[in-house]
Design a protein around this motif. Structure first.
Motif, mmCIF file in Angstrom:
data_model
loop_
_atom_site.group_PDB
_atom_site.id
_atom_site.type_symbol
_atom_site.label_atom_id
_atom_site.label_comp_id
_atom_site.label_asym_id
_atom_site.label_seq_id
_atom_site.Cartn_x
_atom_site.Cartn_y
_atom_site.Cartn_z
ATOM 1 N N GLU A 261 53.358 44.042 -25.544
ATOM 2 C CA GLU A 261 53.542 42.708 -26.120
ATOM 3 C C GLU A 261 54.539 42.726 -27.279
ATOM 4 O O GLU A 261 55.391 41.847 -27.384
ATOM 5 N N VAL A 284 56.162 33.685 -29.414
ATOM 6 C CA VAL A 284 55.147 34.243 -28.508
ATOM 7 C C VAL A 284 53.732 33.870 -28.959
ATOM 8 O O VAL A 284 52.898 33.454 -28.146
ATOM 9 N N VAL A 285 53.448 33.983 -30.250
ATOM 10 C CA VAL A 285 52.093 33.665 -30.725
ATOM 11 C C VAL A 285 51.796 32.183 -30.562
ATOM 12 O O VAL A 285 50.707 31.796 -30.119
ATOM 13 N N ALA A 288 51.300 31.497 -26.803
ATOM 14 C CA ALA A 288 49.997 32.005 -26.353
ATOM 15 C C ALA A 288 48.860 31.129 -26.865
ATOM 16 O O ALA A 288 47.902 30.844 -26.133
ATOM 17 N N ASP A 289 48.967 30.683 -28.119
ATOM 18 C CA ASP A 289 47.907 29.828 -28.680
ATOM 19 C C ASP A 289 47.867 28.482 -27.966
ATOM 20 O O ASP A 289 46.786 27.968 -27.654
ATOM 21 N N LEU A 291 48.889 27.777 -24.863
ATOM 22 C CA LEU A 291 48.399 27.931 -23.499
ATOM 23 C C LEU A 291 46.900 28.216 -23.460
ATOM 24 O O LEU A 291 46.182 27.749 -22.578
ATOM 25 N N ALA A 292 46.425 28.994 -24.455
ATOM 26 C CA ALA A 292 44.991 29.318 -24.485
ATOM 27 C C ALA A 292 44.142 28.086 -24.794
ATOM 28 O O ALA A 292 43.003 27.975 -24.315
ATOM 29 N N ILE A 299 48.405 31.719 -17.395
ATOM 30 C CA ILE A 299 49.083 31.966 -18.670
ATOM 31 C C ILE A 299 50.091 33.101 -18.537
ATOM 32 O O ILE A 299 51.226 33.000 -19.023
ATOM 33 N N ASP A 300 49.689 34.175 -17.859
ATOM 34 C CA ASP A 300 50.601 35.316 -17.704
ATOM 35 C C ASP A 300 51.848 34.923 -16.915
ATOM 36 O O ASP A 300 52.957 35.385 -17.209
ATOM 37 N N THR A 303 54.136 32.819 -19.342
ATOM 38 C CA THR A 303 54.805 33.651 -20.354
ATOM 39 C C THR A 303 55.822 34.581 -19.703
ATOM 40 O O THR A 303 56.900 34.820 -20.253
#
Length: 349
Positions: A261, A284-285, A288-289, A291-292, A299-300, A303
Motif C-alpha cells: 500500500e 489514497v486514504v 479508501a475512507d 469507499l468504506a 473497493i479493491d 482503487t
C-alpha cells in the motif's frame, strides 16, 4: 550497473528537485502545506486526518530508499507494525506520555532494521525487494505466533493516549491530532534534511550510477545501510503515532499488503519527490475512507482502476509530473531570456 527503479528522470531534473527549484516557491509550498496540515481535521474526520499525515510520513520514509537510493523495499511493514506494537506495549505497561512511547517504537524499528539492512543491501533490484519481503514475513509470523505479547489475530487492544493528564488530548481525536502533529512534522523535516544534505546527494549518486560512486571512494553499502536504518526510524515514528491514534494494533499492520500500500501511495504521488508521498497519502486514504463508508462494492477493483489510470496518465506520478512540467517551463523561460546573448556572443549591437 544498478537496476534503478526510478522513472525517466534526468540528472539535471534530479538535482533541480534536490535544490528545491528556488527559495520562493519552496517557502510558498511549505506555508501552504503547513496551513493544510493545520486545517485538515476541520475538513475531514480527525482520525482520518491523522491517518493521512501518518501515511504521508510512511511514504516519505519509504521514498528515501525508493526515490533517492533506488532500492524498492517490500518489507517496510515490519518497521511500521513493529513500532506500532512496541509503542502500544510501552504505553500500556509503563503509562508514559505517548510521545515517549512513539520514540521508543521508532528506536525499536531502527534496531530491527540494522541486521535486515546489513544482509539485504548487497542485493539490488528485484532481489533486494524479495529479501526485504522475506524479512518482513518473518516479523509477521513472529507477531502472529507470539500471541501472549501481541494478541495474535486479535491484535493489541486498549492502547492508551497518556499525555501529561490533559484529558482533552487523551479522549478527543480532534485535540490528539494537534498534539501528535508536531511529531510527524518533525519526521518530515528530518526526511527533508536527509535528502538535502551531502549525505542525500551521495544517495542520489549511488542511485544514478553505483560503480561511479564506488570509484569515487564512497562506501556504497555503508551509505545504503544508513539510509535503510534512517528510513525505518521515520517509518517507526509514523507507525507509533498511528497505533496511539487508533488505540489498538492489528496484525494487518505487519502484513506485506501494508508494504504494498505504501509503495502504491509513493508511486501515485511520484517517487523521488517528498511532496509526492504527502499527495499520494491524501488521495489514497480519502478514497479508501469514502469507499468504506459508501454502499459501493468492489473497493479493491475501484482503487486498482484508479491506480492504473494514474500510472498511465502520470508516468512520474501526480506530483512528479507537475514538477517535471514546472521545471521544463522554467528551463524554457530561462533559455529564451539568454537567447539574445547567445546569438551575439561578442556582445555587439
Amino acid at each position: 550497473m544498478t537496476q534503478s527503479v526510478m522513472p525517466e528522470t534526468s540528472v539535471t531534473e534530479a538535482h533541480a528537485a534536490i535544490a528545491g527549484g528556488g527559495s520562493r516557491p519552496r517557502w510558498i509550498l511549505l506555508t501552504a502545506g503547513l496551513v493544510a496540515a493545520l486545517a485538515l481535521p476541520w475538513l475531514v474526520y480527525p482520525p482520518v486526518a491523522m491517518d493521512i499525515v501518518a501515511m504521508a510520513l510512511f511514504a516519505i520514509a519509504l521514498d528515501i530508499l525508493l526515490g533517492y537510493t533506488g532500492l524498492l523495499s517490500f518489507g517496510h511493514a515490519a518497521f511500521w507494525g513493529g513500532s506500532a506494537y512496541v509503542t502500544g506495549l510501552i504505553a500500556t505497561h509503563y503509562g508514559v506520555p505517548f510521545p515517549v512511547a512513539v520514540v521508543g517504537g521508532a528506536i525499536f524499528a531502527m534496531v530491527l532494521a540494522l541486521p535486515v539492512a546489513y544482509l539485504s543491501v548487497r542485493r539490488s533490484g528485484i532481489y533486494f525487494a524479495m529479501v526485504t519481503l522475506a524479512f518482513g514475513q518473518m516479523v509477521y509470523f513472529v507477531g502472529y505466533q507470539w500471541s501472549d505479547l501481541t494478541g495474535g489475530e486479535n491484535g493489541l487492544q486498549g492502547v492508551p493516549r497518556h499525555f501529561f493528564g490533559i484529558e482533552l488530548v487523551e479522549t478527543e481525536s480532534f485535540y490528539f491530532y494537534y498534539a501528535a502533529l508536531p511529531i510527524l512534522l518533525l519526521g518530515m523535516w528530518a526526511a527533508w534534511r536527509i535528502v538535502h544534505s551531502p549525505f542525500g546527494r551521495v544517495l542520489v549518486a549511488i542511485r544514478d550510477n553505483t560503480p561511479r560512486a564506488r570509484a569515487l571512494g564512497y562506501d556504497v553499502e555503508k551509505y545504503k545501510v544508513i539510509a535503510f536504518v534512517l528510513s525505518a526510524g521515520l517509518t517507526g515514528l509514523a507507525g507509533g503515532v498511528f497505533a496511539i491514534s487508533h488505540g489498538f494494533v492489528a496484525l494487518t499492520e505487519l502484513e506485506w499488503t501494508t508494504s504494498g500500500e505504501v509503495v502504491l501511495i509513493t508511486l501515485l504521488g511520484g517517487i523521488g519527490t517528498l511532496w509526492g508521498g504527502i499527495l499520494g497519502a491524501f488521495l489514497v486514504v480519502l478514497l479508501a475512507d469514502y469507499l468504506a463508508s459508501s454502499s459501493l462494492g468492489g473497493i479493491d477493483l475501484i482503487t486498482g482502476t484508479v491506480f492504473i489510470l494514474v500510472v498511465l496518465l502520470f508516468r512520474r506520478g501526480i506530483w512528479g509530473t507537475v514538477r517535471h512540467q514546472w521545471l521544463t517551463w522554467s528551463q524554457r523561460r530561462t533559455s529564451s531570456r539568454r537567447t539574445p546573448v547567445d546569438a551575439d556572443p561578442a556582445g555587439h549591437g
